[in-house]
Design an enzyme around this catalytic site. Structure first.
Site, mmCIF file in Angstrom:
data_model
loop_
_atom_site.group_PDB
_atom_site.id
_atom_site.type_symbol
_atom_site.label_atom_id
_atom_site.label_comp_id
_atom_site.label_asym_id
_atom_site.label_seq_id
_atom_site.Cartn_x
_atom_site.Cartn_y
_atom_site.Cartn_z
ATOM 1 N N ARG B 23 0.443 -1.430 0.196
ATOM 2 C CA ARG B 23 -0.294 0.126 0.500
ATOM 3 C C ARG B 23 0.485 1.562 -0.162
ATOM 4 O O ARG B 23 1.805 1.177 0.874
ATOM 5 C CB ARG B 23 -0.256 0.239 1.480
ATOM 6 C CG ARG B 23 -1.148 1.621 1.902
ATOM 7 C CD ARG B 23 -2.174 1.014 3.487
ATOM 8 N NE ARG B 23 -1.284 0.570 3.988
ATOM 9 C CZ ARG B 23 -2.360 0.114 4.982
ATOM 10 N NH1 ARG B 23 -3.653 0.375 5.100
ATOM 11 N NH2 ARG B 23 -2.205 -0.623 5.704
ATOM 12 N N THR B 24 1.132 1.868 -0.480
ATOM 13 C CA THR B 24 1.461 3.430 -0.578
ATOM 14 C C THR B 24 0.202 4.324 -1.068
ATOM 15 O O THR B 24 -0.291 5.340 -0.452
ATOM 16 C CB THR B 24 2.352 3.544 -1.555
ATOM 17 O OG1 THR B 24 2.972 2.165 -2.331
ATOM 18 C CG2 THR B 24 3.460 4.721 -1.476
#
Lengths: 269, 225
Positions: B23-24
């Site tokens: 996740r970013t």
């Protein structure tokens, strides 16, 4: 307790429903020199009184590192304690090898308790004559357990075992409400204070006690003597100041027994 | 049992793919795995609904290629392990890292006894039948090693979304479908995130076989097939 016809082997019940051999084993724990443990939310401190059999000999080792995240302090038959420590170390290392992660302390104490229970139910065995304070960290936090020869185990915020441990227990009982918030240093200080209670007049020096700590970001290790000596000195400074106040108020108090307000009453020998 | 003496190697499957997205930018953070559903018996494509990926415990997906019966035995071991872990009921449980090491130990031990589990296992990392193992951002077994690794290496990024990751996976599965003779056009994608495991329904990828070279294959050599 007195000798009676039901206490010859561990597999004989008394009419009152007691296993005397197990109870005698717990007596052996009370004969050993004191060991105390206390925990905060992130750290656990174990401390023991070093008793040497004579002035010529060195004292017995009562604190054992079991794994990076677990250590034990024992009271009672040291030989039994050593054997159990070896068992504990073995279990931890096996778990690490197969799962590449530390054995949760709650599982270790159950395994230890089950091992002790076996000795209370075989006619050819005897109970282990040692109580263990097991301190460790796992995913659910910091824990302190007491394993006794009966095969029972309990979790504690703070506890003391061995001779004159009641004085330490009383001290800890008064203060344990705040332990969760304690810093590492405060925990060590209170541990030393508790040890001091069991000494009953003898001077607290770093030679007479061993202190170990394990916590978040800190593997289990025994704190070196100099550091302990420094902590003790800082306690003495606090004490002498209070003793001076106390002496000013009432002339009959001995300095070494004076502590902060609400301290344990001075022992009358 | 000497594996030299085994006559049929039972049911074997070829490739399992996995890729991990982190996740970013997007809310997606988990692992997806894809595999086809074919099980061969030698060169016969005998079974067409084999589930080669299984969720283990709460936190892990395990995918396999190789001998299916050995896979089932591994699942049996893991079942026992997970149940035993559950019985402790003390807030601690075995995660993918622990399972990874456990399986590694099991595979290596079997190999030492000259009785290997004829599998390559895939989840957080990969464990092979001789007990080799590694961890990576994308892991692959069988033919995928040769055909799809370049694709994954070119296209995997730290911040993939679920959709993007599935696209990459499908691309890889495509290549394998075209080029691996033991693959069939029936896939499942498994996804594991904090919320748990989701398994897609089996589905097929659209293939194209209408190349002109396939129209009259014997044009250059009359009489052959």
């Amino acid at each position: 307790m007195f000798r009676n016809q039901y206490d010859t082997d561990v597999t004989t019940w008394s009419p009152a429903g007691r296993l005397f051999q197990v109870e005698y084993a717990m007596e052996a724990v009370k004969q050993g020199s004191a060991a105390i443990g206390l925990r905060s939310a992130t750290h656990i401190v174990l401390a023991t009184v070093n008793k040497a059999t004579s002035e010529l000999s060195s004292h017995q080792k009562k604190i054992f590192k079991v794994d990076d995240h677990i250590g034990v302090a024992i009271a009672g038959l040291t030989a039994d304690g050593r054997v159990l420590s070896r068992y504990l170390r073995n279990e931890c290392i096996n778990h690490s090898f197969v799962y590449e992660s530390p054995l949760p302390i709650s599982r270790l104490v159950v395994q230890l308790a089950d091992k002790a229970q076996v000795c209370t139910q075989r006619s050819w065995k005897r109970p282990y004559g040692v109580g263990l304070l097991v301190a460790g960290l796992d995913e659910t936090g910091a824990h302190l357990y007491y394993n006794c020869p009966s095969g029972n185990y309990f979790e504690f915020q703070a506890f003391a075992i061995g001779s004159r441990s009641q004085a330490a227990k009383t001290y800890l009982e008064r203060r344990f409400d705040n332990f969760d918030k304690y810093s590492r240093e405060e925990l060590i200080k209170d541990g030393l204070f508790a040890i001091k209670e069991t000494l009953q007049g003898e001077k607290l020096t770093s030679a007479i006690c061993t202190v170990a700590i394990v916590g978040v970001g800190e593997t289990f290790h025994i704190i070196n003597q100099q550091t302990i000596e420094q902590v003790i000195e800082s306690l003495d400074i606090v004490e002498d100041a209070q003793a001076a106040d106390a002496a000013a108020e009432s002339a009959s108090e001995e300095p070494s027994a004076a502590q902060e307000p609400g301290a344990a009453p001075m022992e009358l020998q | 049992m000497e594996w030299g003496a085994v006559s049929s190697e039972g049911k074997k499957v070829s490739t399992v793919l996995e890729s991990r997205s982190q996740r970013t930018l997007s809310p997606y953070d988990g692992v997806i795995m894809g595999a086809d559903m074919g099980g061969s018996y030698g060169s016969t494509l005998r079974y067409k609904s084999v589930e080669r990926i299984k969720p283990i415990g709460k936190q892990t997906l395990l995918g396999v290629s190789g001998e299916i019966s050995d896979f089932q035995e591994i699942l049996h071991y893991l079942d026992e392990l997970i149940i035993y872990d559950h019985i402790w009921d003390d807030g601690n449980f075995l995660g993918p890292k622990e399972l990874h090491n456990y399986l590694n130990r099991v595979m290596y031990n079997r190999r030492n006894k000259s009785n290997p589990l004829w599998n390559s296992l895939v989840y957080l990392g990969m464990v092979g039948m001789i007990g080799t193992y590694y961890e990576d951002n994308h892991v692959v077994t069988g033919f995928g090693n040769h055909l799809t690794r370049p694709i994954m290496r070119a296209e995997w990024r730290e911040d993939l979304t679920f959709e993007e990751a599935v696209k990459i996976l499908e691309k890889c599965l495509f290549v394998l479908l075209y080029r691996d003779r033991s693959a069939i056009n029936k896939f499942q994608i498994y996804k594991i995130t904090e919320e748990g495991v989701t398994i897609s329904e089996p589905y097929a990828l659209k293939t194209f076989w209408g190349f002109s070279a396939f129209q009259n294959p014997t044009k250059g050599a009359e009489g052959s097939w």
